[in-house]
Design an enzyme around this catalytic site. Structure first.
Site, mmCIF file in Angstrom:
data_model
loop_
_atom_site.group_PDB
_atom_site.id
_atom_site.type_symbol
_atom_site.label_atom_id
_atom_site.label_comp_id
_atom_site.label_asym_id
_atom_site.label_seq_id
_atom_site.Cartn_x
_atom_site.Cartn_y
_atom_site.Cartn_z
ATOM 1 N N HIS A 110 0.757 -1.319 -0.060
ATOM 2 C CA HIS A 110 0.042 -0.041 0.208
ATOM 3 C C HIS A 110 0.888 1.321 0.146
ATOM 4 O O HIS A 110 0.491 2.328 -0.303
ATOM 5 C CB HIS A 110 -0.908 0.067 1.025
ATOM 6 C CG HIS A 110 -0.397 0.426 2.612
ATOM 7 N ND1 HIS A 110 -0.125 -1.023 3.364
ATOM 8 C CD2 HIS A 110 -0.090 1.435 3.067
ATOM 9 C CE1 HIS A 110 0.324 -0.151 4.553
ATOM 10 N NE2 HIS A 110 0.599 1.071 4.356
ATOM 11 N N ASP A 140 0.261 -7.681 1.333
ATOM 12 C CA ASP A 140 0.591 -6.249 1.605
ATOM 13 C C ASP A 140 2.075 -5.969 1.681
ATOM 14 O O ASP A 140 2.666 -5.107 2.312
ATOM 15 C CB ASP A 140 -0.108 -5.651 2.560
ATOM 16 C CG ASP A 140 -0.035 -4.027 2.586
ATOM 17 O OD1 ASP A 140 0.260 -3.673 1.706
ATOM 18 O OD2 ASP A 140 -0.285 -3.307 3.693
ATOM 19 N N GLY A 212 3.133 6.423 8.142
ATOM 20 C CA GLY A 212 4.514 6.630 7.616
ATOM 21 C C GLY A 212 5.434 5.710 8.197
ATOM 22 O O GLY A 212 6.333 5.514 7.446
ATOM 23 N N SER A 214 4.531 2.554 7.893
ATOM 24 C CA SER A 214 4.119 1.352 7.192
ATOM 25 C C SER A 214 5.454 1.038 6.257
ATOM 26 O O SER A 214 6.275 1.740 5.466
ATOM 27 C CB SER A 214 3.196 1.597 6.193
ATOM 28 O OG SER A 214 1.835 1.862 7.134
ATOM 29 N N ALA A 231 0.198 -1.940 9.969
ATOM 30 C CA ALA A 231 -0.982 -1.280 10.345
ATOM 31 C C ALA A 231 -0.956 -0.913 11.861
ATOM 32 O O ALA A 231 -0.354 -1.547 12.595
ATOM 33 C CB ALA A 231 -2.174 -2.281 9.775
#
Length: 458
Positions: A110, A140, A212, A214, A231
């Site tokens: 993402h 992800d 940020g 992530s 997350a």
């Protein structure tokens, strides 16, 4: 400020007492004015932070316009200048160098989704352009590549050895502030069913993770990579002490395939399962034990050839205990095509072991316009067993939608699952074709994300 300092100091002192003698020595290089050692993680952090990068992306986003602005006569008559159809947005994230020699950086999907430009900022101030090697939305995860000498990579830990209470450190780029380090502990393991990703087996931590962070690193006190921060659970968007990271053992399996193929080639077992509840355990004559009940075995599938049957209770996959249907899905989803898998099952009170060979899933995508002209521009497929909705929802998956075609204008979106058409339940493409054949308008019941809706297409 006083309370914050006290909390930080208390944690640091606790770290010193719970560490092994060797790690205490490594973590206590400084002394106070009386010569007493001061607890610090600075030496480990100094070795670790060069391997964590900040990621900046530039993304093209379609610009919504009033329909009149698309009319050339209107623009000419009122002297309206040509309107931009796209605009650019920027976003921030983090990443971890996992292979210094080849320049491979792992981050979240993402973070780089739909990016047209990706830049990586190293801890020493260097900014590098990155190319996308491959990404996997279901887990992800994504892998980038940069060309530069003098990179530092993080060593991997064995995330299967993590325990609740282990101390960890999160490193990333929260809120675009630049590289930031926070500490905490593992507060839970194997978190799933959150609806965040397709494959979930999260490490939960109270080390502060914010927007940020992530794609950043979650490391142990030896500076080894244990997870990829992904997350947070928060109503405000900021940290409240519940963050989630992808275990590095799971991330390694995914990134190896991304590097080799540019995508994850998930295999097909051909079975669906549901959680073994206490009520089901009693119905099957079992003690209250964890597991997953096989609800369906596809004909001529690897599961069928291995002898798996509906009603079998899966208790282990390749030696790893099964606590829920999610465990089965995660385990199978990480296996490669042609890989053998051992399934430990309980059938009629007897424990037995079956061996299956994972095969490539059959693709049965069709152009929806062939089913009905009002669905032109969309592609449909049967819901794969690897989907997070598999075993929970039966229907037809919308795999692609052309933004310029009728299906998009009617409201269909990729990832939608059609469960009913013209008030008839549909579980596969054949049933959908029968339900829409010969009708002038279509009434579709759709599952989208965590909700459901009706679409009337005329």
């Amino acid at each position: 400020m006083k309370r914050i300092f006290q909390a930080a100091f208390t944690t640091a002192v606790l770290l010193a007492f719970v560490s092994t003698p060797q790690s205490v020595t490594a973590a206590l290089p400084a002394s106070d004015s009386q010569g007493e050692p001061l607890p610090t993680l600075a030496p480990m952090i100094e070795r670790t932070v060069p391997a964590v990068v900040n990621i900046f992306t530039r993304t093209r986003v379609p610009q919504r316009q009033h329909p009149l602005f698309s009319d050339p006569f209107f623009r000419h008559f009122f002297d309206v200048p040509e309107q931009p159809r796209e605009r650019y947005t920027q976003s921030l994230g983090s990443g971890v160098i996992i292979d210094a020699e080849n320049g491979y950086v792992v981050t979240n999907h993402h973070v780089i989704a739909r990016a047209v430009e990706i830049a990586v900022n190293l801890q020493d101030g260097r900014t590098l352009q990155a190319e996308l090697v491959g990404s996997d939305p279901d887990s992800d995860l994504a892998v980038l590549r940069v060309e530069q000498d003098g990179l530092t990579a993080l060593p991997f830990a064995d995330s299967d050895q993590l325990r609740v209470g282990d101390f960890v450190v999160a490193i990333g780029n929260p809120f675009g502030l630049g590289q930031t380090v926070t500490s905490g502990m593992v507060s839970a393991l194997s978190r799933s069913g959150l609806g965040i990703e397709g494959y979930e087996d999260f490490i939960q931590t109270d080390a502060s993770i914010n927007p940020g962070n992530s794609g950043g690193a979650l490391v142990n006190l030896r500076g080894e990579l244990v997870g990829i921060n992904t997350a947070i659970l928060s109503q405000s968007g900021g940290n409240i002490g519940i963050g989630f990271a992808i275990p590095i053992n799971m991330a390694r399996e995914i990134t190896e395939q991304l590097v080799e193929y540019g995508e994850v080639r998930r295999g097909h077992l051909g079975a669906q399962a549901q959680d073994l509840t206490p009520e089901l355990a009693q119905a099957f004559g079992l003690e209250n034990r964890p597991g997953a009940v096989v609800t369906r075995v596809a004909p001529d599938s690897p599961a069928a050839k291995a002898g798996l049957q509906a009603g079998d209770v899966l208790v282990a996959v390749n030696g790893r205990p099964v606590r829920s249907a999610t465990d089965v899905r995660n385990a199978i989803g990480l296996l490669r095509i042609d890989q053998r898998v051992n399934l430990k099952v309980v059938r009629n009170g007897e424990t037995r072991t079956l061996e299956a060979v994972i095969r490539e899933p059959a693709t049965a995508a069709v152009q929806a316009g062939k089913l009905h002209p009002r669905l032109a521009g969309a592609s449909f497929g049967n819901l794969p067993e690897g989907s997070r909705l598999a075993g929970k929802v039966e229907g037809v998956l919308v795999t692609e939608v052309d933004r310029s075609k009728a299906a998009w204008k009617a409201g269909l979106r990729p990832g939608d699952v059609i469960t009913q058409a013209n008030r008839q339940s549909v579980t596969n493409l054949q049933e959908l074709e029968r339900a829409v054949k010969g009708s002038n308008s279509l009434l579709l019941n759709i599952v989208r994300g965590n909700g459901a809706l009706y679409l009337l297409i005329r």
